[in-house]
Structures are given as C-alpha cells and as structure tokens.
Design a protein around this motif. Structure first.
Motif, PDB file in Angstrom:
ATOM      1  N   PRO A  13       1.480  -1.522  -0.259  1.00 57.00           N
ATOM      2  CA  PRO A  13      -0.393   0.358   0.052  1.00 57.00           C
ATOM      3  C   PRO A  13       1.099   0.874   0.082  1.00 57.00           C
ATOM      4  CG  PRO A  13      -0.883  -1.622   1.623  1.00 57.00           C
ATOM      5  CD  PRO A  13       0.578  -2.100   1.045  1.00 57.00           C
ATOM      6  N   GLY A  14       0.452   2.499   0.038  1.00 56.29           N
ATOM      7  CA  GLY A  14       1.528   3.476  -0.608  1.00 56.29           C
ATOM      8  C   GLY A  14       1.595   3.962   0.119  1.00 56.29           C
ATOM      9  N   GLN A  15       0.658   3.928   1.527  1.00 57.33           N
ATOM     10  CA  GLN A  15       1.144   4.663   2.616  1.00 57.33           C
ATOM     11  C   GLN A  15       2.546   3.958   3.527  1.00 57.33           C
ATOM     12  OE1 GLN A  15      -1.190   3.079   2.465  1.00 57.33           O
ATOM     13  NE2 GLN A  15      -1.426   2.189   4.069  1.00 57.33           N
ATOM     14  N   ALA A  16       3.026   2.870   3.291  1.00 50.83           N
ATOM     15  CA  ALA A  16       3.541   1.495   4.027  1.00 50.83           C
ATOM     16  C   ALA A  16       5.929   2.181   3.442  1.00 50.83           C
ATOM     17  CB  ALA A  16       3.882   0.105   2.407  1.00 50.83           C
ATOM     18  N   HIS A  17       5.706   2.608   4.787  1.00 52.24           N
ATOM     19  CA  HIS A  17       7.694   2.618   4.912  1.00 52.24           C
ATOM     20  C   HIS A  17       8.164   2.122   3.887  1.00 52.24           C
ATOM     21  CE1 HIS A  17      11.820   4.094   6.734  1.00 52.24           C
ATOM     22  NE2 HIS A  17      10.611   4.812   6.742  1.00 52.24           N
ATOM     23  N   ASP A  18       9.550   2.365   3.486  1.00 52.93           N
ATOM     24  CA  ASP A  18      10.176   1.313   2.241  1.00 52.93           C
ATOM     25  C   ASP A  18      10.830  -0.135   3.550  1.00 52.93           C
ATOM     26  OD1 ASP A  18       9.864   2.892   0.855  1.00 52.93           O
ATOM     27  OD2 ASP A  18      11.943   4.188   0.749  1.00 52.93           O
ATOM     28  N   LEU A  19      11.167   0.881   4.900  1.00 52.53           N
ATOM     29  CA  LEU A  19      11.347  -0.930   5.374  1.00 52.53           C
ATOM     30  C   LEU A  19      10.361  -2.105   5.604  1.00 52.53           C
ATOM     31  CD1 LEU A  19      11.991   1.026   9.012  1.00 52.53           C
ATOM     32  CD2 LEU A  19      13.878   0.190   7.808  1.00 52.53           C
ATOM     33  N   ALA A  20       9.734  -2.252   4.756  1.00 56.53           N
ATOM     34  CA  ALA A  20       8.762  -3.026   4.370  1.00 56.53           C
ATOM     35  C   ALA A  20       8.910  -3.791   3.327  1.00 56.53           C
ATOM     36  CB  ALA A  20       7.153  -2.570   3.972  1.00 56.53           C
ATOM     37  N   SER A  21       9.354  -3.979   2.488  1.00 60.65           N
ATOM     38  CA  SER A  21       9.957  -4.432   1.575  1.00 60.65           C
ATOM     39  C   SER A  21      11.651  -4.642   1.599  1.00 60.65           C
ATOM     40  CB  SER A  21      10.603  -2.951   0.579  1.00 60.65           C
ATOM     41  OG  SER A  21      11.502  -2.553  -0.030  1.00 60.65           O
ATOM     42  N   ALA A  22      12.471  -3.692   2.193  1.00 59.89           N
ATOM     43  CA  ALA A  22      14.031  -3.967   2.961  1.00 59.89           C
ATOM     44  C   ALA A  22      13.988  -5.447   3.351  1.00 59.89           C
ATOM     45  CB  ALA A  22      14.832  -3.212   3.819  1.00 59.89           C
ATOM     46  N   ASP A  23      12.967  -6.093   3.606  1.00 65.56           N
ATOM     47  CA  ASP A  23      13.709  -7.630   4.679  1.00 65.56           C
ATOM     48  C   ASP A  23      13.132  -8.409   3.557  1.00 65.56           C
ATOM     49  OD1 ASP A  23      15.077  -6.980   7.030  1.00 65.56           O
ATOM     50  OD2 ASP A  23      13.076  -6.964   8.108  1.00 65.56           O
ATOM     51  N   GLN A  24      12.449  -8.434   2.757  1.00 63.27           N
ATOM     52  CA  GLN A  24      11.867  -8.608   1.814  1.00 63.27           C
ATOM     53  C   GLN A  24      12.856  -9.467   0.842  1.00 63.27           C
ATOM     54  OE1 GLN A  24       7.681  -9.367   1.652  1.00 63.27           O
ATOM     55  NE2 GLN A  24       7.622  -8.304   2.708  1.00 63.27           N
ATOM     56  N   LEU A  25      13.251  -8.125  -0.090  1.00 62.09           N
ATOM     57  CA  LEU A  25      14.068  -8.175  -0.951  1.00 62.09           C
ATOM     58  C   LEU A  25      15.237  -8.055  -1.000  1.00 62.09           C
ATOM     59  CD1 LEU A  25      11.882  -5.064  -3.103  1.00 62.09           C
ATOM     60  CD2 LEU A  25      11.603  -7.143  -3.679  1.00 62.09           C
ATOM     61  N   LEU A  26      15.806  -7.526   0.140  1.00 62.08           N
ATOM     62  CA  LEU A  26      17.624  -7.556  -0.031  1.00 62.08           C
ATOM     63  C   LEU A  26      18.132  -9.077   0.074  1.00 62.08           C
ATOM     64  CD1 LEU A  26      17.922  -4.443   2.127  1.00 62.08           C
ATOM     65  CD2 LEU A  26      18.188  -4.886  -0.001  1.00 62.08           C
ATOM     66  N   PRO A  27      17.852  -9.936   0.881  1.00 64.42           N
ATOM     67  CA  PRO A  27      18.275 -10.609   0.754  1.00 64.42           C
ATOM     68  C   PRO A  27      17.938 -11.982  -0.621  1.00 64.42           C
ATOM     69  CG  PRO A  27      16.659 -11.416   2.396  1.00 64.42           C
ATOM     70  CD  PRO A  27      15.986  -9.743   2.160  1.00 64.42           C
ATOM     71  N   GLU A  28      17.513 -11.619  -1.302  1.00 61.43           N
ATOM     72  CA  GLU A  28      17.320 -12.275  -2.720  1.00 61.43           C
ATOM     73  C   GLU A  28      18.409 -11.367  -3.461  1.00 61.43           C
ATOM     74  OE1 GLU A  28      15.634 -14.633  -3.036  1.00 61.43           O
ATOM     75  OE2 GLU A  28      14.569 -14.555  -1.486  1.00 61.43           O
ATOM     76  N   VAL A  29      19.239 -10.197  -3.307  1.00 61.20           N
ATOM     77  CA  VAL A  29      20.266  -9.956  -3.614  1.00 61.20           C
ATOM     78  C   VAL A  29      21.303 -10.149  -4.477  1.00 61.20           C
ATOM     79  CG1 VAL A  29      21.214  -7.344  -4.331  1.00 61.20           C
ATOM     80  CG2 VAL A  29      18.728  -7.360  -3.325  1.00 61.20           C
ATOM     81  N   GLY A  30      21.939 -10.728  -5.218  1.00 61.59           N
ATOM     82  CA  GLY A  30      23.050 -11.602  -5.813  1.00 61.59           C
ATOM     83  C   GLY A  30      24.875 -10.675  -5.171  1.00 61.59           C
TER      84      GLY A  30
END
Length: 254
Positions: free
Chosen positions: A145-162
C-alpha cells in the motif's frame, strides 16, 4: 500500425518461454505475439481493456488470458530468466508511488492491504519497491500500500540480491531492518540520517557510488512510460504486478 509492438529480435528472445509451445501438454496457444502486444498496448496507452483495437480480438479473451498468465507466474518466470544476466557488481533498492484510480478500489479482500492499495494524503496509492543491478536493469519487485514505509520491502527484497554491496537511500536502510540480511553484503552505501543514534562513516567512495542511484530513478521513469502503471487501474495486485513484470521484461529486451 504496430504501435508499442515488440521488435522481431525482442520476440525471438522470449517466444520459447511462453505457454503453448509444441511439446507442451494441452492445446497450443495461438497468436502468442499478438496477445503479448495487446497487453503492451493496453498498459502503454492506459486504456480500458474494452477499448483495445479490434485487431487484437475480443478484449474479454485477452483479459482472461492475461489474468491466467499473471496467476500462474508466466510473466514473472520470463522476467527472472532474463534477470539471470544481471550485473552484480552492486545493487540498488528504492521505491516509487503511483496513484491508484478510483476504479482500482473495491476488490474483495480477505485481509487489509492484500491488494496493495492504501490511502494516504494524496488519496489511493500503491508503492512499487524494486531492486536493480549495476546497469540499472530490474532484478526484483514488491508491491505494498502507498503509505507503507520502505522498511517493509527491505527484509523481503534484500536477501534475494546477488550483489556484494547495496546502494540505498536513508529511508530504506536502517540497522534494525537488516537483522536477518545484513550479512548478505560485504559493504553497503547509504547517506547517514541526521538523527541516527549510531552514526556510521559515509566515505568518499560511498558518495561516488551513491551518485549511481540515478540508474534506479531512470528505471522508474521508464516504468512510468506505461500509463496504466503510472496510474493503477487494476483492482487485483496480481494483475498490476504482472504488468510491472511485463514492462520490466521489455526493459531487459532493450
């Protein structure tokens, strides 16, 4: 005309990854290229499905097929196949907000935020979180949702970064957001918040690397060339995310 159509060389790179090829179980799909270009036309032009030009066939058939490919992960699989060629010298993470049209609201949902539409000061909106490689090519996505903080994505996207290092802004990277994934990189670069309790050194190399963040901003600008992504009309998050994957596929094909 073939406005917003794929070039022949682009089509050759993805055609064998689409459902309905010879040897697949079930009937072969017809006119895969025409269908893909119909979806591209709809999202680039930002028109309702029913306004698709007649050359693409019955809009209801196109929409039903698009929905099926979204739910079965066809767009995501093609995107991930292309993203295997990512330049992992370093990665960048950021987000962008898109306004959600009033027609995108109203989908039945089992839990709050399920369709990634939120209400903030600007009205209904969706936030697209993304990571890109060192060349600015997209590597992963998440909708909130638009009001979500960017921290909401960090723990989900960062572990997949190569990549071995990550470049981010102040809002995305906080120490407590990386408790499970900080060890993924040898280094990370981001500007220090003025009120940080534990300030860290942001050296000259970090400043030079941080300037490369314009690449992820450039990607978001290309993504928003698709009018039905710059403004969200889809009720279902799975459909909107499928369109984001398709737009990202075109970025890789270029």
């Amino acid at each position: 005309t073939r406005r917003y159509a794929l070039r022949d060389d682009q089509w050759e790179r993805i055609k064998d990854f689409l459902p309905g090829q010879l040897g697949h179980v079930g009937a072969n799909s017809k006119d895969n290229r025409l269908f893909v270009e119909a979806v591209l036309f709809r999202y680039r032009a930002g028109i309702p499905w029913r306004d698709l030009p007649e050359r693409f066939g019955d809009f209801r058939v196109v929409h039903t097929r698009f929905s099926r490919w979204c739910k079965t992960g066809v767009w995501k699989r093609i995107f991930e196949t292309l993203a295997e060629d990512a330049d992992n010298e370093y990665a960048m993470i950021d987000s962008t907000i898109v306004r959600a049209h009033q027609h995108s609201a109203g989908a039945k949902k089992k839990q709050p935020g399920e369709e990634a539409i939120g209400r903030s000061r600007g009205g209904l909106s969706t936030k697209i979180h993304a990571t890109v490689d060192a060349l600015g090519n997209p590597t992963s996505f998440l909708l909130t949702p638009g009001q979500a903080h960017d921290l909401a994505s960090a723990d989900q996207l960062l572990p997949e970064v190569g990549a071995e290092m990550v470049i981010a802004d102040k809002g995305t990277i906080l120490k407590n957001s990386l408790s499970a994934s900080w060890e993924v990189w040898e280094e990370s670069y981001y500007p220090v918040k003025s009120n940080a309790k534990e300030p860290r050194i942001f050296d000259e190399r970090g400043k030079d690397l941080y300037e490369a963040r314009h690449l992820i901003e450039n990607f978001f600008a290309r993504l928003k060339q698709y009018r039905a992504i710059a403004t969200r009309y889809d009720k279902r998050a799975v459909h909107f995310l499928g369109a984001v994957y398709l737009a990202a596929i075109v970025v890789w094909l270029n």
